[in-house]
Write a protein that holds these residues in place. Sequence first.
Motif, PDB file in Angstrom:
ATOM      1  N   UNK A 134     -43.366 102.547 -84.621  1.00 41.92           N
ATOM      2  CA  UNK A 134     -43.263 101.159 -85.093  1.00 41.92           C
ATOM      3  C   UNK A 134     -42.005 100.948 -85.933  1.00 41.92           C
ATOM      4  N   UNK A 135     -41.659 101.933 -86.760  1.00 49.36           N
ATOM      5  CA  UNK A 135     -40.448 101.824 -87.576  1.00 49.36           C
ATOM      6  C   UNK A 135     -39.216 101.761 -86.674  1.00 49.36           C
ATOM      7  N   UNK A 136     -39.194 102.608 -85.630  1.00 47.66           N
ATOM      8  CA  UNK A 136     -38.069 102.586 -84.683  1.00 47.66           C
ATOM      9  C   UNK A 136     -37.994 101.234 -83.960  1.00 47.66           C
ATOM     10  N   UNK A 137     -39.141 100.737 -83.521  1.00 46.08           N
ATOM     11  CA  UNK A 137     -39.180  99.444 -82.827  1.00 46.08           C
ATOM     12  C   UNK A 137     -38.724  98.324 -83.760  1.00 46.08           C
ATOM     13  N   UNK A 138     -39.168  98.423 -85.019  1.00 45.38           N
ATOM     14  CA  UNK A 138     -38.752  97.433 -86.018  1.00 45.38           C
ATOM     15  C   UNK A 138     -37.230  97.458 -86.192  1.00 45.38           C
ATOM     16  N   UNK A 139     -36.627  98.639 -86.292  1.00 49.25           N
ATOM     17  CA  UNK A 139     -35.173  98.771 -86.442  1.00 49.25           C
ATOM     18  C   UNK A 139     -34.457  98.173 -85.235  1.00 49.25           C
ATOM     19  N   UNK A 140     -34.959  98.508 -84.044  1.00 46.53           N
ATOM     20  CA  UNK A 140     -34.343  97.982 -82.820  1.00 46.53           C
ATOM     21  C   UNK A 140     -34.433  96.458 -82.782  1.00 46.53           C
ATOM     22  N   UNK A 141     -35.583  95.912 -83.164  1.00 54.35           N
ATOM     23  CA  UNK A 141     -35.746  94.457 -83.181  1.00 54.35           C
ATOM     24  C   UNK A 141     -34.803  93.808 -84.189  1.00 54.35           C
ATOM     25  N   UNK A 142     -34.627  94.464 -85.336  1.00 57.88           N
ATOM     26  CA  UNK A 142     -33.687  93.940 -86.329  1.00 57.88           C
ATOM     27  C   UNK A 142     -32.267  93.928 -85.771  1.00 57.88           C
ATOM     28  N   UNK A 143     -31.878  95.010 -85.051  1.00 59.26           N
ATOM     29  CA  UNK A 143     -30.538  95.068 -84.445  1.00 59.26           C
ATOM     30  C   UNK A 143     -30.380  93.977 -83.393  1.00 59.26           C
ATOM     31  N   UNK A 144     -31.411  93.816 -82.547  1.00 57.05           N
ATOM     32  CA  UNK A 144     -31.366  92.770 -81.516  1.00 57.05           C
ATOM     33  C   UNK A 144     -31.237  91.391 -82.161  1.00 57.05           C
ATOM     34  N   UNK A 145     -32.001  91.181 -83.245  1.00 54.98           N
ATOM     35  CA  UNK A 145     -31.939  89.900 -83.949  1.00 54.98           C
ATOM     36  C   UNK A 145     -30.533  89.655 -84.496  1.00 54.98           C
ATOM     37  N   UNK A 146     -29.932  90.693 -85.097  1.00 57.24           N
ATOM     38  CA  UNK A 146     -28.578  90.549 -85.635  1.00 57.24           C
ATOM     39  C   UNK A 146     -27.580  90.200 -84.535  1.00 57.24           C
ATOM     40  N   UNK A 147     -27.705  90.885 -83.394  1.00 63.35           N
ATOM     41  CA  UNK A 147     -26.811  90.624 -82.273  1.00 63.35           C
ATOM     42  C   UNK A 147     -26.995  89.196 -81.755  1.00 63.35           C
ATOM     43  N   UNK A 148     -28.241  88.790 -81.594  1.00 64.76           N
ATOM     44  CA  UNK A 148     -28.518  87.431 -81.116  1.00 64.76           C
ATOM     45  C   UNK A 148     -28.034  86.378 -82.109  1.00 64.76           C
ATOM     46  N   UNK A 149     -28.217  86.670 -83.397  1.00 66.36           N
ATOM     47  CA  UNK A 149     -27.765  85.715 -84.418  1.00 66.36           C
ATOM     48  C   UNK A 149     -26.242  85.564 -84.356  1.00 66.36           C
ATOM     49  N   UNK A 150     -25.533  86.684 -84.143  1.00 65.17           N
ATOM     50  CA  UNK A 150     -24.071  86.657 -84.025  1.00 65.17           C
ATOM     51  C   UNK A 150     -23.655  85.828 -82.803  1.00 65.17           C
ATOM     52  N   UNK A 151     -24.317  86.065 -81.673  1.00 60.82           N
ATOM     53  CA  UNK A 151     -24.009  85.301 -80.456  1.00 60.82           C
ATOM     54  C   UNK A 151     -24.306  83.817 -80.678  1.00 60.82           C
TER      55      UNK A 151
END
Length: 121
Positions: free
Chosen positions: A20-37
């Motif tokens: 869950x911690x790994x999935x949470x980190x990945x989701x945070x990275x995806x969110x950051x990337x999407x927010x940048x786009x």
Amino acid sequence: RASQPTDKNLRDLEQQHKDLANEHTKLQEDYGSLKHKYEELKDKWNVLVERYEQASVFNQKFMHMAQSMQQHSDEVTHRLTTHMEQLTVQKPRNGRRSKKTRPQSKRNRVRTTPNRKTDPI
């Protein structure tokens, strides 16, 4: 004893927690990337909106200028038509031409057709 967690249960829970911690980190990275786009697209959109507004203003000015030119053209055409009509209505006084419209004497006249004797083709 059944209510107490066993070593296997603890390992399973720890693994789930890690997953869950790994999935949470990945989701945070995806969110950051999407927010940048999203920010990039928003900037591009704002540029497009600004260009559209400038184009609209230019188009209005252009249409106004075209109307003014058409109006001016119509006025000039009307004035020329009126002037031409006045010229065709006017008749020479006493049936004579004025001095300005009299043809030049043959001596001063510029030849428009070649003289076959002096200017052979």
